[in-house]
Motif scaffolding. Structure first.
Motif, PDB file in Angstrom:
ATOM      1  N   LYS A   1      -6.084  -5.961 -11.176  1.00 21.22           N
ATOM      2  CA  LYS A   1      -6.013  -6.822  -9.997  1.00 21.22           C
ATOM      3  C   LYS A   1      -7.328  -6.812  -9.241  1.00 21.22           C
ATOM      4  CE  LYS A   1      -3.453  -7.467  -5.678  1.00 21.22           C
ATOM      5  NZ  LYS A   1      -2.377  -6.927  -4.800  1.00 21.22           N
TER       6      LYS A   1
ATOM      7  N   LYS B   1       0.852   1.062 -13.795  1.00 24.21           N
ATOM      8  CA  LYS B   1       0.609   0.650 -12.416  1.00 24.21           C
ATOM      9  C   LYS B   1      -0.858   0.818 -12.055  1.00 24.21           C
ATOM     10  CE  LYS B   1       5.212   1.442 -10.429  1.00 24.21           C
ATOM     11  NZ  LYS B   1       6.001   2.266  -9.468  1.00 24.21           N
TER      12      LYS B   1
ATOM     13  N   GLU C   1      -3.375  -2.157 -11.149  1.00 23.23           N
ATOM     14  CA  GLU C   1      -4.147  -2.175  -9.908  1.00 23.23           C
ATOM     15  C   GLU C   1      -5.629  -2.395 -10.183  1.00 23.23           C
ATOM     16  OE1 GLU C   1      -4.629  -2.230  -5.878  1.00 23.23           O
ATOM     17  OE2 GLU C   1      -2.753  -2.161  -7.016  1.00 23.23           O
TER      18      GLU C   1
END
Length: 396
Positions: free
Chosen positions: A136, A129, A133
């Motif tokens: 992203k 995760k 992130e």
């Protein structure tokens, strides 16, 4: 009779314990005192058979096929294992959904492994995760920079072409100045002659010149080439004009000393043969002093014109300065060149002017297989020219 009944019952018990398919007995064929024991062995046979079926189902992981009788005490431990496995299956499904709070404490050593696996999966998911992130945010930043870059490209006079690295498919084109036909011509030249990241130049069929920088990059997750195209047509024309001025003699429009040095150095690097003729105009000072420098310039130009009319286009003429000239004859023996120069001198001297016209010359054969310098070649040709000049003065 008692021994026969015992023998039958004992064989039946042994078959129950050791045979995959126990041999059945007819209880009613036993004496009445042994029938109850026979029925007990039949119940045991059924219980053991059920135990085998249930343990086989558990061994294969077929939990839905585990169906022991409620009164089968032999399957009590298997029932506990079955219940634990069903609960563990449910817990595993919860973990698969992302519920890492599941904890096992009822299966001994397996519990530690399961709990450790769950903890590792939790840590890995948190790490993934975090990486997602960051990725992203990176993608958002790259997208912003791409938008900025594309806007800068749109506002510039240059063009950008992005193509697939394996084939000349255009993935993006800015279309600022370069037309589709020119793009295709540029790409055809690149994939035929270069096909590697570098800086390169080319001229298209419309005589436009481009300076192109090609780099490797990824475009929409695909390995690609980015071609940054700058139209240098005007710069090339200006450079050619300046080069012309720097290498052409303004009076005669033949090459000057710098032009001659460049051409000769390229020629010597090629290791080919030729004949060099070093010329010196006679009487130029006399013409300048007595008829003026305009006549002197005419004298020089007339000499160049008669040279041009008697040599091949491949031969090179250069004015080194003042009354000094060099002609590089690409083909021909030194004897034939001397004959040609003598003929030119005779024709030059026959021209009707107010002053005498002639020139002196010296020739040298250049063997491409021998290492020599331009300075040494000119010195020898100059010496031979002065030798001819002295010989003529002695005969006049």
């Amino acid at each position: 009779m008692a021994n026969e009944n015992c023998e039958i019952l004992f064989d039946y018990l042994r078959s129950i314990l050791y045979d995959s398919t126990p041999t059945q007995i007819d209880v009613h064929s036993l004496d009445e005192d042994f029938q109850k024991l026979g029925m007990g062995l039949q119940f045991l046979d059924h219980a053991i058979n059920e135990l085998k079926q249930c343990s086989t189902a558990l061994a294969k992981g077929n939990l839905s096929e585990f169906n022991p009788s409620r009164d089968n005490f032999l399957c009590d431990n298997l029932k506990n294992i079955h219940a634990n496995l069903e609960h563990l299956t449910w817990q595993a499904k919860q973990v698969a959904k992302g519920d890492y709070s599941q904890h096992v404490s009822y299966m001994g050593d397996f519990s530690n492994s399961f709990n450790q696996m769950t903890e590792q999966l939790k840590e890995r998911e948190e790490h993934l995760k975090s990486e997602a992130e960051l990725e992203k945010k990176h993608a958002e930043t790259v997208n912003k920079y791409n938008q900025l870059l594309l806007e800068l490209i749109r506002q510039s006079n240059d063009d950008v072409l992005i193509t697939n690295i394996d084939q000349s498919t255009i993935l993006y084109s800015s279309h600022n100045k370069v037309r589709v036909e020119q793009e295709n011509e540029i790409l055809y030249y690149f994939y035929k002659n270069i096909n590697n990241p570098c800086e390169w130049n080319m001229k298209d069929k419309d005589n436009r010149y481009y300076h192109i920088v090609t780099i490797n990059m990824e475009w929409q997750d695909k390995p690609s080439f980015a071609h940054f195209i700058h139209d240098i047509t005007q710069e090339k024309k200006e450079w050619d004009r300046l080069h012309q001025q720097a290498h052409i003699d303004a009076l005669t429009q033949v090459g000057n000393r710098y032009y001659f040095q460049d051409e000769m150095q390229q020629f010597l690097n090629c290791k080919t043969t030729a004949t060099l003729c070093y010329c010196d105009l006679d009487h130029l000072k006399y013409v300048n002093d007595n008829y003026g420098h305009d006549k002197g310039d005419t004298y020089i130009c007339d000499f160049v014109e008669i040279l041009k009319s008697n040599i091949r286009e491949d031969d090179i003429i250069a004015r080194l300065g003042g009354d000094e000239f060099c002609i590089l004859f690409i083909n021909g023996s030194i004897d034939s060149i001397n004959q040609k120069m003598e003929f030119i001198n005779e024709e030059f001297s026959k021209q009707v002017v107010d002053y005498p016209q002639s020139f002196s010359y010296g020739t040298i054969y250049i063997n491409g297989n021998e290492d020599t310098s331009l300075l040494n070649i000119l010195q020898i040709a100059d010496q031979r020219m002065y030798a001819l000049k002295r010989k003529r003065k002695m005969t006049t």
